[in-house]
Design a protein around this motif. Structure first.
Motif, PDB file in Angstrom:
ATOM      1  N   UNK A  29      -6.715  -6.894  -9.554  1.00 28.85           N
ATOM      2  CA  UNK A  29      -5.370  -6.338  -9.749  1.00 28.85           C
ATOM      3  C   UNK A  29      -5.269  -4.906  -9.233  1.00 28.85           C
ATOM      4  N   UNK A  30      -5.967  -4.632  -8.145  1.00 30.55           N
ATOM      5  CA  UNK A  30      -5.823  -3.363  -7.447  1.00 30.55           C
ATOM      6  C   UNK A  30      -4.964  -3.567  -6.212  1.00 30.55           C
ATOM      7  N   UNK A  31      -4.303  -2.494  -5.769  1.00 29.77           N
ATOM      8  CA  UNK A  31      -3.644  -2.506  -4.484  1.00 29.77           C
ATOM      9  C   UNK A  31      -4.646  -2.182  -3.393  1.00 29.77           C
ATOM     10  N   UNK A  32      -4.148  -2.092  -2.148  1.00 30.78           N
ATOM     11  CA  UNK A  32      -5.011  -1.835  -1.012  1.00 30.78           C
ATOM     12  C   UNK A  32      -4.376  -0.794  -0.106  1.00 30.78           C
ATOM     13  N   UNK A  33      -5.117   0.276   0.147  1.00 30.74           N
ATOM     14  CA  UNK A  33      -4.671   1.350   1.027  1.00 30.74           C
ATOM     15  C   UNK A  33      -5.280   1.135   2.405  1.00 30.74           C
ATOM     16  N   UNK A  34      -4.433   0.974   3.426  1.00 30.55           N
ATOM     17  CA  UNK A  34      -4.876   0.713   4.788  1.00 30.55           C
ATOM     18  C   UNK A  34      -4.525   1.883   5.696  1.00 30.55           C
ATOM     19  N   UNK A  35      -5.326   2.079   6.726  1.00 30.16           N
ATOM     20  CA  UNK A  35      -5.124   3.202   7.647  1.00 30.16           C
ATOM     21  C   UNK A  35      -5.001   2.765   9.100  1.00 30.16           C
ATOM     22  N   UNK A  36      -4.929   1.472   9.359  1.00 29.41           N
ATOM     23  CA  UNK A  36      -4.883   1.022  10.748  1.00 29.41           C
ATOM     24  C   UNK A  36      -4.328  -0.388  10.796  1.00 29.41           C
ATOM     25  N   UNK A  37      -3.980  -0.808  12.009  1.00 28.65           N
ATOM     26  CA  UNK A  37      -3.517  -2.176  12.198  1.00 28.65           C
ATOM     27  C   UNK A  37      -4.617  -3.167  11.855  1.00 28.65           C
ATOM     28  N   UNK A  38      -5.860  -2.843  12.211  1.00 28.28           N
ATOM     29  CA  UNK A  38      -6.961  -3.740  11.896  1.00 28.28           C
ATOM     30  C   UNK A  38      -7.111  -3.971  10.400  1.00 28.28           C
ATOM     31  N   UNK A  39      -7.016  -2.906   9.618  1.00 31.20           N
ATOM     32  CA  UNK A  39      -7.123  -3.062   8.166  1.00 31.20           C
ATOM     33  C   UNK A  39      -5.954  -3.868   7.615  1.00 31.20           C
ATOM     34  N   UNK A  40      -4.744  -3.648   8.151  1.00 30.34           N
ATOM     35  CA  UNK A  40      -3.592  -4.442   7.727  1.00 30.34           C
ATOM     36  C   UNK A  40      -3.793  -5.916   8.060  1.00 30.34           C
ATOM     37  N   UNK A  41      -4.350  -6.198   9.215  1.00 32.10           N
ATOM     38  CA  UNK A  41      -4.576  -7.587   9.621  1.00 32.10           C
ATOM     39  C   UNK A  41      -5.576  -8.273   8.699  1.00 32.10           C
ATOM     40  N   UNK A  42      -6.635  -7.553   8.306  1.00 35.30           N
ATOM     41  CA  UNK A  42      -7.593  -8.117   7.356  1.00 35.30           C
ATOM     42  C   UNK A  42      -6.903  -8.442   6.038  1.00 35.30           C
ATOM     43  N   UNK A  43      -6.079  -7.506   5.551  1.00 31.59           N
ATOM     44  CA  UNK A  43      -5.402  -7.706   4.275  1.00 31.59           C
ATOM     45  C   UNK A  43      -4.497  -8.930   4.323  1.00 31.59           C
ATOM     46  N   UNK A  44      -3.735  -9.082   5.413  1.00 32.58           N
ATOM     47  CA  UNK A  44      -2.841 -10.245   5.503  1.00 32.58           C
ATOM     48  C   UNK A  44      -3.633 -11.536   5.618  1.00 32.58           C
ATOM     49  N   UNK A  45      -4.699 -11.530   6.427  1.00 35.93           N
ATOM     50  CA  UNK A  45      -5.512 -12.734   6.566  1.00 35.93           C
ATOM     51  C   UNK A  45      -6.124 -13.143   5.225  1.00 35.93           C
ATOM     52  N   UNK A  46      -6.453 -12.147   4.391  1.00 40.18           N
ATOM     53  CA  UNK A  46      -7.049 -12.430   3.085  1.00 40.18           C
ATOM     54  C   UNK A  46      -6.021 -12.901   2.061  1.00 40.18           C
ATOM     55  N   UNK A  47      -4.731 -12.908   2.420  1.00 38.90           N
ATOM     56  CA  UNK A  47      -3.697 -13.346   1.501  1.00 38.90           C
ATOM     57  C   UNK A  47      -3.288 -12.296   0.491  1.00 38.90           C
ATOM     58  N   UNK A  48      -3.512 -11.020   0.836  1.00 37.69           N
ATOM     59  CA  UNK A  48      -3.184  -9.943  -0.102  1.00 37.69           C
ATOM     60  C   UNK A  48      -1.666  -9.865  -0.287  1.00 37.69           C
ATOM     61  N   UNK A  49      -1.235  -9.552  -1.504  1.00 39.81           N
ATOM     62  CA  UNK A  49       0.187  -9.371  -1.796  1.00 39.81           C
ATOM     63  C   UNK A  49       0.686  -8.135  -1.044  1.00 39.81           C
ATOM     64  N   UNK A  50       1.603  -8.276  -0.076  1.00 40.68           N
ATOM     65  CA  UNK A  50       2.030  -7.106   0.700  1.00 40.68           C
ATOM     66  C   UNK A  50       2.698  -6.034  -0.145  1.00 40.68           C
ATOM     67  N   UNK A  51       3.268  -6.418  -1.282  1.00 35.54           N
ATOM     68  CA  UNK A  51       3.901  -5.423  -2.145  1.00 35.54           C
ATOM     69  C   UNK A  51       2.899  -4.420  -2.691  1.00 35.54           C
ATOM     70  N   UNK A  52       1.618  -4.788  -2.672  1.00 30.29           N
ATOM     71  CA  UNK A  52       0.572  -3.908  -3.192  1.00 30.29           C
ATOM     72  C   UNK A  52      -0.267  -3.305  -2.068  1.00 30.29           C
ATOM     73  N   UNK A  53       0.284  -3.253  -0.864  1.00 28.66           N
ATOM     74  CA  UNK A  53      -0.415  -2.688   0.284  1.00 28.66           C
ATOM     75  C   UNK A  53       0.319  -1.429   0.741  1.00 28.66           C
ATOM     76  N   UNK A  54      -0.443  -0.398   1.092  1.00 25.66           N
ATOM     77  CA  UNK A  54       0.120   0.821   1.648  1.00 25.66           C
ATOM     78  C   UNK A  54      -0.457   1.100   3.023  1.00 25.66           C
ATOM     79  N   UNK A  55       0.314   1.786   3.848  1.00 24.87           N
ATOM     80  CA  UNK A  55      -0.150   2.200   5.173  1.00 24.87           C
ATOM     81  C   UNK A  55      -0.222   3.710   5.223  1.00 24.87           C
ATOM     82  N   UNK A  56      -1.394   4.211   5.538  1.00 21.96           N
ATOM     83  CA  UNK A  56      -1.663   5.636   5.628  1.00 21.96           C
ATOM     84  C   UNK A  56      -1.910   6.019   7.088  1.00 21.96           C
ATOM     85  N   UNK A  57      -2.130   7.298   7.338  1.00 16.81           N
ATOM     86  CA  UNK A  57      -2.545   7.747   8.659  1.00 16.81           C
ATOM     87  C   UNK A  57      -1.674   8.872   9.182  1.00 16.81           C
TER      88      UNK A  57
END
Length: 478
Positions: A114-142
């Protein structure tokens, strides 16, 4: 620089902080993940699996991940911070910092906690989506998000984009408007706090690339621009003061300043900013000298800090988010190497024993990059010999290719032995390189009886695939 005669700087005595071990074969449990043990035979085991057998089957070097430990730390962080902040306000959530270590399996474990996920790149976002992560709990940094990263984030519908500069405001606004959507954004604020850490991982003082200055008024001006943009929703403010931090004082000052700015923005613009992100940077124990604070204790301390700051500014306590990465991944992994050569070197003021292993700065550059300190242990046998101070070094063509600067190992350490280095779960695999055209090691995930690659070792075929001059090659390089 002019040449100089090597002197005391290159001497070999042990550093004053390094304690002489009562038993050089024993482990210091606090440096290792929960399921790592050492028997009377001196063989290191993870969840009962001897590393001698793992090395024989899977090869070295490799990162070895204690899955149960990783998941337990993630769950403990989520529980501790949620409980502590519900005492003073609407609660808190951790957003795991994917830059520390990320793969599809790890993203799944983070979601389960039940943690969110902080991403800093397109690659990290792609991993999160492939893993089925809830996008509402994802952030994009950079600090320099590409158009592709912004587009991916908006099309997927992630919960937050952290604005880092004036230039990003119209870009994100236009991308959101083109899609007929409203982008939920936070504003990264440089709060002028210098955490007690290495300069390269201290991120909230003024002279660096991240965020917009609180002191200079840029943060307030940026907030006004965001509020005026119809396709942007400012949901809160973000601060991050550094990494490998043991002192709550930096968080206390940062929280006071960010809460003060929040109150000013809410009064000036008649808006509500429901969230504040205080970043991460929680330290772990790499050596006997590190003293990390348990999650429950630091959560209670920081909840009190935020509650006090809000009371002083007469504002409601926000929902608070944090970004643990190293604190979860770091202790859950160790790196296993095989010794190739042992070389005693007379420095003129003592003998330094160089132990060369089959990895190096290509799999752990933190010692060279950050002056990081690590520990290690002989992992394949017990030894009756006295401890000697060694320097564990890699195989690369660099004198700075050091993994463990100073540690005690048995005096009979020899070629063929296995050496394990704890605390390598954060920033080692993500920073790994192909220096000297060496393939990157894999991450072996051990979960009870289940042993499998979370990230498989890189092959020569993988490594040479981007070179048009290479036809497909065999594993032996031919």
């Amino acid at each position: 620089m002019p040449a100089h005669i090597a002197g005391s700087l290159h001497a070999a005595p042990s550093p004053v902080w390094l304690p002489y071990p009562d038993d050089v074969n024993a482990l210091m449990p606090s440096l290792w993940s929960a399921n790592v043990t050492k028997g009377d035979d001196g063989v290191l085991r993870i969840a009962g699996h001897p590393v001698t057998a793992l090395a024989e089957q899977y090869g070295t070097p490799m990162y070895v991940l204690d899955v149960a430990d990783f998941r337990a730390r993630a769950a403990e962080f989520a529980r501790a911070f949620s409980t502590a902040f519900e005492r003073v306000g609407p609660g808190a959530r951790g957003y795991y910092a994917g830059k520390a270590f990320l793969c599809t399996a790890a993203a799944g474990w983070i979601a389960e906690a039940d943690l969110g996920l902080d991403c800093c790149s397109l690659g990290e976002l792609m991993i999160a989506r492939r893993a089925g992560f809830d996008p509402a709990l994802v952030g994009l940094h950079g600090n320099n998000k590409s158009d592709a990263e912004i587009a991916f984030a908006l099309d997927w519908g992630i919960g937050r984009i952290v604005i880092d500069s004036f230039d990003e405001i119209p870009r994100v606004a236009a991308a959101a408007a083109d899609r007929g959507t409203t982008a939920r954004v936070m504003l990264r604020v440089t709060v002028g706090v210098e955490a007690h850490t290495h300069d390269f991982i201290a991120t909230a003082h003024e002279d660096q690339k991240f965020g917009l200055s609180l002191q200079g008024g840029d943060a307030a001006a940026a907030a006004a621009q965001i509020i005026d943009a119809p396709s942007l929703e400012l949901i809160g403010l973000h601060s991050h003061i550094g990494s490998q931090i043991f002192d709550k004082a930096g968080f206390e000052v940062a929280a006071g300043r960010i809460i003060g700015l929040r109150a000013e923005i809410e009064r000036t613009h008649g808006v509500s900013l429901p969230e504040v992100d205080l970043g991460g940077g929680f330290g772990i124990q790499y050596t006997s000298q590190d003293t990390p604070t348990p999650f429950g204790e630091i959560a209670e301390q920081l909840a009190d800090v935020v509650g006090k700051a809000c009371a002083e500014h007469g504002s409601e306590v926000p929902f608070v988010s944090f970004e643990p990465g190293r604190a979860i991944a770091g202790p859950a992994m160790f790196t296993l190497y095989r010794v190739g050569t042992v070389k005693p070197v007379d420095t003129g003021s003592g003998v330094r024993c160089y132990v060369s292993v089959d990895g190096g700065m290509s799999d752990n550059i933190r010692t060279a990059l950050y002056d990081a300190d690590y520990s290690c242990t002989l992992a394949n046998r017990t030894s009756p010999e006295d401890p000697v101070v060694v320097r564990v070094v890699g195989k690369h063509c660099e004198s700075g290719d050091i993994i463990v600067r100073d540690e005690y190992l048995p005096a009979d350490i020899a070629a063929g032995d296995l050496v394990a280095v704890p605390g390598t779960g954060a920033y080692c695999r993500p920073l790994a390189s192909n220096y000297n055209h060496v393939p990157r090691p894999g991450v072996l995930a051990v979960d009870g009886e289940d042993v499998r690659w979370a990230i498989r070792p890189e092959s020569y075929q993988d490594m040479f695939a981007t070179d048009p001059g290479f036809a497909p090659v065999h594993e032996n390089g031919e």
